[in-house]
Design a protein around this motif. Structure first.
Motif, PDB file in Angstrom:
ATOM      1  N   ALA A 115     -10.222 -69.263  48.076  1.00 39.24           N
ATOM      2  CA  ALA A 115     -10.268 -70.339  49.134  1.00 39.24           C
ATOM      3  C   ALA A 115     -10.976 -69.662  50.537  1.00 39.24           C
ATOM      4  CB  ALA A 115      -8.874 -70.864  49.445  1.00 39.24           C
ATOM      5  N   ARG A 116     -10.558 -68.501  50.779  1.00 39.30           N
ATOM      6  CA  ARG A 116     -10.865 -67.846  51.986  1.00 39.30           C
ATOM      7  C   ARG A 116     -12.354 -67.295  52.090  1.00 39.30           C
ATOM      8  NH1 ARG A 116      -7.753 -65.867  55.960  1.00 39.30           N
ATOM      9  NH2 ARG A 116      -9.965 -65.553  56.947  1.00 39.30           N
ATOM     10  N   THR A 117     -12.985 -67.209  50.913  1.00 43.97           N
ATOM     11  CA  THR A 117     -14.266 -66.351  50.842  1.00 43.97           C
ATOM     12  C   THR A 117     -15.520 -67.229  51.376  1.00 43.97           C
ATOM     13  OG1 THR A 117     -15.656 -65.116  49.660  1.00 43.97           O
ATOM     14  CG2 THR A 117     -14.927 -67.078  48.560  1.00 43.97           C
ATOM     15  N   ARG A 118     -16.356 -66.743  51.902  1.00 39.56           N
ATOM     16  CA  ARG A 118     -17.527 -67.481  52.392  1.00 39.56           C
ATOM     17  C   ARG A 118     -18.788 -67.331  51.590  1.00 39.56           C
ATOM     18  NH1 ARG A 118     -18.512 -63.253  57.206  1.00 39.56           N
ATOM     19  NH2 ARG A 118     -19.736 -61.510  56.269  1.00 39.56           N
ATOM     20  N   LEU A 119     -19.715 -68.420  51.950  1.00 41.89           N
ATOM     21  CA  LEU A 119     -20.916 -68.445  51.056  1.00 41.89           C
ATOM     22  C   LEU A 119     -21.904 -66.973  51.116  1.00 41.89           C
ATOM     23  CD1 LEU A 119     -23.316 -71.350  51.280  1.00 41.89           C
ATOM     24  CD2 LEU A 119     -24.240 -69.330  52.113  1.00 41.89           C
ATOM     25  N   THR A 120     -22.500 -66.456  50.254  1.00 42.45           N
ATOM     26  CA  THR A 120     -23.289 -65.336  50.220  1.00 42.45           C
ATOM     27  C   THR A 120     -24.584 -65.825  49.740  1.00 42.45           C
ATOM     28  OG1 THR A 120     -22.531 -64.617  48.084  1.00 42.45           O
ATOM     29  CG2 THR A 120     -21.487 -63.640  50.075  1.00 42.45           C
ATOM     30  N   VAL A 121     -25.455 -65.025  50.372  1.00 42.77           N
ATOM     31  CA  VAL A 121     -27.089 -65.376  49.819  1.00 42.77           C
ATOM     32  C   VAL A 121     -27.780 -63.909  49.836  1.00 42.77           C
ATOM     33  CG1 VAL A 121     -29.108 -66.417  50.419  1.00 42.77           C
ATOM     34  CG2 VAL A 121     -27.061 -67.623  50.922  1.00 42.77           C
ATOM     35  N   GLN A 122     -28.587 -63.654  49.067  1.00 45.34           N
ATOM     36  CA  GLN A 122     -29.530 -62.382  49.073  1.00 45.34           C
ATOM     37  C   GLN A 122     -30.831 -62.828  48.885  1.00 45.34           C
ATOM     38  OE1 GLN A 122     -28.394 -58.302  47.600  1.00 45.34           O
ATOM     39  NE2 GLN A 122     -30.037 -58.817  45.823  1.00 45.34           N
ATOM     40  N   ALA A 123     -31.787 -62.291  49.350  1.00 46.91           N
ATOM     41  CA  ALA A 123     -33.375 -62.690  49.211  1.00 46.91           C
ATOM     42  C   ALA A 123     -34.080 -61.260  49.695  1.00 46.91           C
ATOM     43  CB  ALA A 123     -33.758 -63.809  50.278  1.00 46.91           C
ATOM     44  N   THR A 124     -35.196 -61.102  48.704  1.00 46.78           N
ATOM     45  CA  THR A 124     -36.203 -60.086  48.802  1.00 46.78           C
ATOM     46  C   THR A 124     -37.458 -60.562  49.282  1.00 46.78           C
ATOM     47  OG1 THR A 124     -36.546 -60.179  46.513  1.00 46.78           O
ATOM     48  CG2 THR A 124     -34.812 -58.508  47.363  1.00 46.78           C
ATOM     49  N   LEU A 125     -38.255 -59.670  50.056  1.00 47.82           N
ATOM     50  CA  LEU A 125     -39.536 -60.014  50.295  1.00 47.82           C
ATOM     51  C   LEU A 125     -40.437 -58.858  50.132  1.00 47.82           C
ATOM     52  CD1 LEU A 125     -40.829 -61.500  53.749  1.00 47.82           C
ATOM     53  CD2 LEU A 125     -41.658 -59.382  52.996  1.00 47.82           C
ATOM     54  N   TYR A 126     -41.590 -59.321  49.518  1.00 47.84           N
ATOM     55  CA  TYR A 126     -42.618 -57.987  49.170  1.00 47.84           C
ATOM     56  C   TYR A 126     -43.819 -58.739  49.752  1.00 47.84           C
ATOM     57  CZ  TYR A 126     -39.149 -57.031  45.757  1.00 47.84           C
ATOM     58  OH  TYR A 126     -38.023 -56.419  45.041  1.00 47.84           O
ATOM     59  N   ALA A 127     -44.457 -57.663  50.828  1.00 50.28           N
ATOM     60  CA  ALA A 127     -45.761 -58.215  51.549  1.00 50.28           C
ATOM     61  C   ALA A 127     -46.871 -57.198  51.230  1.00 50.28           C
ATOM     62  CB  ALA A 127     -45.328 -58.335  52.843  1.00 50.28           C
ATOM     63  N   ASP A 128     -47.998 -57.476  50.678  1.00 48.18           N
ATOM     64  CA  ASP A 128     -49.095 -56.788  50.708  1.00 48.18           C
ATOM     65  C   ASP A 128     -50.204 -57.500  51.603  1.00 48.18           C
ATOM     66  OD1 ASP A 128     -51.273 -55.089  50.081  1.00 48.18           O
ATOM     67  OD2 ASP A 128     -50.860 -55.054  47.810  1.00 48.18           O
ATOM     68  N   SER A 129     -50.301 -56.679  53.021  1.00 45.86           N
ATOM     69  CA  SER A 129     -51.247 -57.001  53.882  1.00 45.86           C
ATOM     70  C   SER A 129     -52.627 -56.968  53.669  1.00 45.86           C
ATOM     71  CB  SER A 129     -50.750 -56.559  55.277  1.00 45.86           C
ATOM     72  OG  SER A 129     -50.833 -55.456  55.391  1.00 45.86           O
ATOM     73  N   ALA A 130     -52.759 -55.528  52.700  1.00 44.28           N
ATOM     74  CA  ALA A 130     -54.157 -55.212  52.348  1.00 44.28           C
ATOM     75  C   ALA A 130     -54.851 -56.509  51.477  1.00 44.28           C
ATOM     76  CB  ALA A 130     -54.219 -54.164  51.624  1.00 44.28           C
ATOM     77  N   ASP A 131     -53.940 -57.115  50.661  1.00 47.28           N
ATOM     78  CA  ASP A 131     -54.325 -58.306  49.854  1.00 47.28           C
ATOM     79  C   ASP A 131     -54.066 -59.561  50.581  1.00 47.28           C
ATOM     80  OD1 ASP A 131     -55.137 -56.534  47.810  1.00 47.28           O
ATOM     81  OD2 ASP A 131     -53.606 -56.605  46.643  1.00 47.28           O
ATOM     82  N   GLY A 132     -53.400 -59.532  51.622  1.00 46.58           N
ATOM     83  CA  GLY A 132     -53.169 -60.668  52.323  1.00 46.58           C
ATOM     84  C   GLY A 132     -52.039 -61.822  51.616  1.00 46.58           C
ATOM     85  N   ARG A 133     -50.943 -61.034  51.030  1.00 42.87           N
ATOM     86  CA  ARG A 133     -50.223 -62.024  50.233  1.00 42.87           C
ATOM     87  C   ARG A 133     -48.564 -61.539  50.529  1.00 42.87           C
ATOM     88  NH1 ARG A 133     -52.787 -62.115  45.445  1.00 42.87           N
ATOM     89  NH2 ARG A 133     -51.578 -60.193  45.018  1.00 42.87           N
ATOM     90  N   VAL A 134     -47.715 -62.599  50.573  1.00 45.64           N
ATOM     91  CA  VAL A 134     -46.213 -62.262  50.710  1.00 45.64           C
ATOM     92  C   VAL A 134     -45.648 -63.123  49.540  1.00 45.64           C
ATOM     93  CG1 VAL A 134     -45.757 -63.806  52.219  1.00 45.64           C
ATOM     94  CG2 VAL A 134     -44.347 -62.114  52.184  1.00 45.64           C
ATOM     95  N   SER A 135     -44.551 -62.241  48.890  1.00 49.68           N
ATOM     96  CA  SER A 135     -43.650 -63.129  47.896  1.00 49.68           C
ATOM     97  C   SER A 135     -42.428 -62.920  48.090  1.00 49.68           C
ATOM     98  CB  SER A 135     -44.141 -62.306  46.677  1.00 49.68           C
ATOM     99  OG  SER A 135     -43.027 -62.893  45.568  1.00 49.68           O
ATOM    100  N   ILE A 136     -41.686 -64.115  48.149  1.00 51.17           N
ATOM    101  CA  ILE A 136     -40.244 -64.222  48.312  1.00 51.17           C
ATOM    102  C   ILE A 136     -39.859 -64.840  47.185  1.00 51.17           C
ATOM    103  CG2 ILE A 136     -38.325 -65.084  49.783  1.00 51.17           C
ATOM    104  CD1 ILE A 136     -40.344 -65.090  51.999  1.00 51.17           C
ATOM    105  N   PRO A 137     -39.374 -64.014  45.800  1.00 55.91           N
ATOM    106  CA  PRO A 137     -39.091 -64.526  44.579  1.00 55.91           C
ATOM    107  C   PRO A 137     -37.884 -65.682  44.535  1.00 55.91           C
ATOM    108  CG  PRO A 137     -39.400 -62.185  44.530  1.00 55.91           C
ATOM    109  CD  PRO A 137     -39.350 -62.543  46.249  1.00 55.91           C
TER     110      PRO A 137
END
Length: 578
Positions: free
Chosen positions: A477-499
């Protein structure tokens, strides 16, 4: 249903139904923890325990047991009920009993490895094409091979499909392409990059297979629960407890049912945090009839598995609290072997004092007057089976001393394991320290009876919090919502991914860590808002990696790896603490 006055704190020894109340201005939450034989439920008004109840569980008709428990807890005025949090054994039981739905796995391994070992999850089709470690598309998959696999799966009666490509966390294009190509031919499709944005190809394959195998059963369970709630005029949100000690709404859990595996141990951890949390290191023991679940608090918070838990003998990327289950419970079988006690790891039935066939630690507790259940004469007879020449009281004390010692050994082994695991970053190495417990928190039926024995074994104060017999339901009852996320960026290729959100976007060459943190913070806040969180979440950045990309003799960009989370913890409530 009978009304009752506000602000009633339920006595820990009260049993059965408890009268509920209808008031105004309260925020009420129902927490339910489903175990192997019983389900416990609580009704909280803010942080005040208003009602608690227990029902027997029919695992074959789990939703009926849950709805029956809800009927004893729902307030007369349904408008007072803000939400329901449920810890369910549904997914765990499906794994243990081998009743998972068949899955067709479509895997793109690319060059460099023999992928045959990944076919251990059942019917598997490997297809061509490749994406490299930086997310560059080397070759697109052959549509004909995808169609051949789809036809074979349809012929085999498979309705759940898992799709995993090796570097989908860098570029999810091929997973999404295959899913789009399959269209509506299959009822359920799980994609690896959506299950976890972390690297480790084999773990992602097993996690995706498990998610696909659990989805049909979870959807049927969800539908049954929602129909039961609607029939009773309950329209508040319903959340499922996750293995990491957080919650996830039913709507999102239907996409990721694998996250609800092992929610029972996480409910006990969060219950201990709610009832007896505090600063410093602590040992947590949830002593049941068959097992004792062991976990640790470090600096006042629960430990998470560093990468993911093993399920059904396979490593996964499913985030979970660090817990260990020892085959030591109040109803564990006890025998004499080589002059000593052999305790567990199995349970053959109830204790002898309640009609069972053999001695158990519970019989010893009854002999010493620590539990008032069953027949004391039969409990004494159980001790005489173990040691005919000694007084039953002496045998009972020796047995419980040994029982506590075995739990102590399991705790020591767990602490050693946690400390001995390798670390992969300098930051983790610098912050590493030995765990030094300051207290032992014990919940479960035998908790109070074993308090003195555990204090002797550990040499530490042993805390048995009030209402400990429903600690898991309180934790849910007392626990809260949890979220995890990851980010991979390669500015040399000009792309970012957040799967985790299937995000693949273009960025400028100047994209750096500051922009990456801002983007990931925004994404996690958006996910949390979609899942029903109204307060601004506290977000921790738990992994940062930044490297220059050098081409020729100059820097052409950066590679950034970033991971962030809303950490497990207790949701804020109105009123005093439990």
């Amino acid at each position: 249903m009978t009304n009752h006055g506000r602000g009633i704190k339920m006595d820990a020894d009260a049993a059965g139904d408890f009268p509920l109340f209808s008031g105004t201005g309260a925020t009420m939450i129902i927490g339910i923890d489903v175990g192997g034989t019983h389900a416990d439920g609580v009704l909280l008004d803010g942080a005040t325990l208003v009602a608690k109840h227990k029902v027997a569980v029919d695992q074959a008709h789990l939703h009926e047991s849950i709805i029956a428990l809800l009927d004893t807890l729902v307030p007369d005025d349904r408008r007072l009920l803000e939400r329901i949090h449920l810890s369910s054994t549904l997914c765990t039981n499906a794994i243990v009993t081998g009743s998972l739905d068949p899955v067709g796995m479509l895997i793109q391994a690319g060059p460099g490895i023999n992928p045959d070992y990944l076919a251990a999850c059942g019917q598997t089709w490997f297809f061509d094409g490749a994406i490299d470690h930086r997310g560059h598309v080397i070759r697109d998959p052959d549509d004909g091979l995808i169609d051949e696999a789809a036809a074979a799966m349809a012929k085999a009666g498979i309705s759940s499909v898992g799709i995993v490509t090796k570097f989908s966390y860098r570029n999810n294009r091929h997973e999404r392409y295959i899913a789009d190509h399959l269209g509506s031919r299959f009822a359920h499709v799980s994609m690896g990059h959506r299950i976890s944005g972390l690297p480790n190809f084999p773990r992602r394959v097993y996690s995706t297979w498990l998610n696909a195998a659990l989805t049909p059963q979870f959807l049927r369970f969800k539908e049954s629960i929602e129909q039961g709630l609607a029939h009773r005029g309950i329209d508040c949100p319903c959340h499922i407890l996750k293995a990491d000690g957080g919650t996830i709404p039913f709507s999102r859990a239907s996409e990721f049912p694998c996250e609800s595996v092992h929610s029972g141990p996480s409910a006990s951890v969060m219950g201990c945090l709610a009832l007896a949390g505090g600063p410093g290191d602590a040992i947590l023991l949830d002593i049941g009839g068959t097992t004792t679940d062991i976990s640790l608090f470090v600096d006042g918070g629960p430990l998470l598995e560093p990468y993911g838990i093993n399920i059904a003998g396979r490593p996964t990327l499913i985030r979970a609290l660090n817990t260990v289950s020892a085959g030591l419970g109040g109803d564990s079988t006890v025998a004499i072997e080589d002059g000593g006690f052999l305790i567990g790891p199995y349970r053959s039935g109830p204790p002898m004092c309640q009609g069972g066939a053999g001695p158990t630690p519970t019989d010893a507790m009854v002999v010493l007057g620590l539990l008032n259940i069953g027949s004391p004469d039969t409990a004494q007879a159980a001790m005489r089976i173990l040691s005919p020449a000694d007084p039953p009281e002496q045998t009972a004390k020796k047995l419980l001393d040994d029982f506590a010692a075995r739990i102590g050994d399991a705790v020591t082994a767990m602490i050693d394991l946690v400390f001995s695991r390798p670390v992969y970053t300098v930051a983790a190495l610098l912050h590493r320290r030995r765990i030094t417990p300051e207290r032992v928190i014990v919940i479960g039926g035998p908790a109070a009876a074993l308090k003195s024995f555990l204090e002797t074994r550990f040499g530490l104060p042993c805390i048995v919090p009030p209402d400990s017999e429903v600690a898991n339901a309180i934790g849910a009852a007392r626990t809260r919502l949890t979220v995890q996320a990851t980010l991979y960026a390669d500015s040399a290729d000009g792309r970012v991914s957040i799967p985790e959100i299937s995000c693949l976007m273009n960025i400028s060459n100047s994209f750096g860590m500051e922009q990456a943190e801002a983007k990931l913070h925004e994404v996690i806040c958006d996910i949390a808002m979609e899942m029903g969180m109204t307060d601004q979440p506290e977000i921790d950045f738990i992994e940062r990696l930044e490297m220059n990309v050098v081409r020729g003799f100059s820097t052409s960009g950066k590679i950034i790896n970033l991971k962030a989370q809303i950490r497990p913890g207790l949701a804020a409530v109105k009123g005093g603490s439990l």
